[in-house]
Design a protein around this motif. Structure first.
Motif, PDB file in Angstrom:
ATOM      1  N   ASP A 105       0.811  -1.206   0.000  1.00 38.07           N
ATOM      2  CA  ASP A 105       0.000   0.000   0.000  1.00 38.07           C
ATOM      3  C   ASP A 105       0.849   1.263   0.000  1.00 38.07           C
ATOM      4  O   ASP A 105       0.370   2.338   0.272  1.00 38.07           O
ATOM      5  N   GLN A 106       2.102   1.144  -0.300  1.00 35.45           N
ATOM      6  CA  GLN A 106       2.980   2.292  -0.219  1.00 35.45           C
ATOM      7  C   GLN A 106       3.633   2.659  -1.538  1.00 35.45           C
ATOM      8  O   GLN A 106       4.504   3.495  -1.568  1.00 35.45           O
ATOM      9  N   ASN A 107       3.224   2.038  -2.589  1.00 34.17           N
ATOM     10  CA  ASN A 107       3.941   2.209  -3.843  1.00 34.17           C
ATOM     11  C   ASN A 107       3.082   2.773  -4.958  1.00 34.17           C
ATOM     12  O   ASN A 107       1.912   3.042  -4.799  1.00 34.17           O
ATOM     13  N   THR A 108       3.701   2.934  -6.110  1.00 33.86           N
ATOM     14  CA  THR A 108       3.062   3.502  -7.286  1.00 33.86           C
ATOM     15  C   THR A 108       1.809   2.730  -7.659  1.00 33.86           C
ATOM     16  O   THR A 108       1.788   1.498  -7.634  1.00 33.86           O
ATOM     17  N   LEU A 109       0.765   3.487  -7.998  1.00 37.61           N
ATOM     18  CA  LEU A 109      -0.478   2.880  -8.482  1.00 37.61           C
ATOM     19  C   LEU A 109      -0.416   2.705  -9.992  1.00 37.61           C
ATOM     20  O   LEU A 109       0.068   3.591 -10.714  1.00 37.61           O
ATOM     21  N   PHE A 139      -2.955   1.998 -13.200  1.00 35.49           N
ATOM     22  CA  PHE A 139      -4.376   2.165 -13.452  1.00 35.49           C
ATOM     23  C   PHE A 139      -4.853   1.377 -14.661  1.00 35.49           C
ATOM     24  O   PHE A 139      -4.107   1.167 -15.625  1.00 35.49           O
TER      25      PHE A 139
END
Lengths: 112, 112
Positions: free
Chosen positions: A97-101, A103
């Motif tokens: 939950d701490q990294n690049t998304l 899409f």
């Protein structure tokens, strides 16, 4: 490289109808997200999931349900479509939950 | 909860000129600020980020400035090209948060 696939690309529904949007990712990412994009309002978080069978509500969760039965898939249900509703629903995933998304291409919803 | 605002909502710039996008947030606990870009018809993609222990980050033609005291960020794009035409989104996440909160977006149009 991986990809996020959202289906369908376009969804037309009737007022009051229950509508389901699907999202699949092959990154093997832990966390998946559903955002709603409205013109002039940016992206608003509906639901996210940090692992299989986990669900966390975002600010816009009312009127929606979500399901994460497998690590690779995350579905969103509009429980009762609102007349004249138009929006784009974006699915995303990330490692933890701490990294690049990353899409998906989005599902465009129109309600008649 | 966290709220993220962006200004301006849209701007037009001549190719080769510079662009400045401002972003403000409300939650002093936010520590991570990634920016995303959405070109017409394409998926959102990550472009640059900064953490709250930094004041400045630069990558190629992008410079991101961060002011913790005023809870303000600004993205500077130099030597703009037609490919810079897009919607730019600022976002924020706090230390314990697990999902990004996005701003309202800034539409940049680069004219030849």
């Amino acid at each position: 490289g991986g990809i996020i696939t959202q289906t369908p690309k376009f969804l037309i529904g009737q007022e009051g109808q229950k509508l389901t949007l699907k999202c699949q990712q092959n990154f093997n990412h832990d966390t998946m997200y559903w955002y709603r994009q409205d013109s002039g309002k940016g992206l608003r978080l509906i639901y996210y999931s940090i692992t299989e069978n986990d669900l966390q509500k975002g600010d816009l969760s009312e009127g929606y349900d979500a399901s994460r039965e497998k690590k690779s898939s995350f579905s969103l249900t509009v429980t009762s479509a609102q007349k004249n509703e138009m929006a784009v629903f974006l699915c995303a995933s990330s490692i933890g939950d701490q990294n690049t998304l990353y899409f998906g291409a989005g599902t465009r919803l129109s309600v008649l | 909860g966290e709220q993220v605002e962006q200004l301006p909502s849209s701007l037009i710039v001549q190719e080769g000129a510079s662009v400045l996008i401002n972003c403000s947030y409300t939650d002093s606990a936010s520590v991570y600020f990634p920016w995303y870009k959405q070109e017409p018809g394409k998926r959102l993609q990550f472009i640059i980020d900064i953490r709250s222990n930094m004041e400045r980050k630069q990558t190629q033609r992008l410079t991101l400035l961060f002011d913790k005291k005023t809870k303000h960020l600004s993205l500077h794009i130099t030597a703009t090209q037609p490919g810079d035409s897009a919607i730019y989104f600022c976002s924020a996440r706090d230390q314990g948060g697990r999902a990004l909160i996005f701003g309202t977006g800034t539409t940049v149009s680069v004219s030849p």
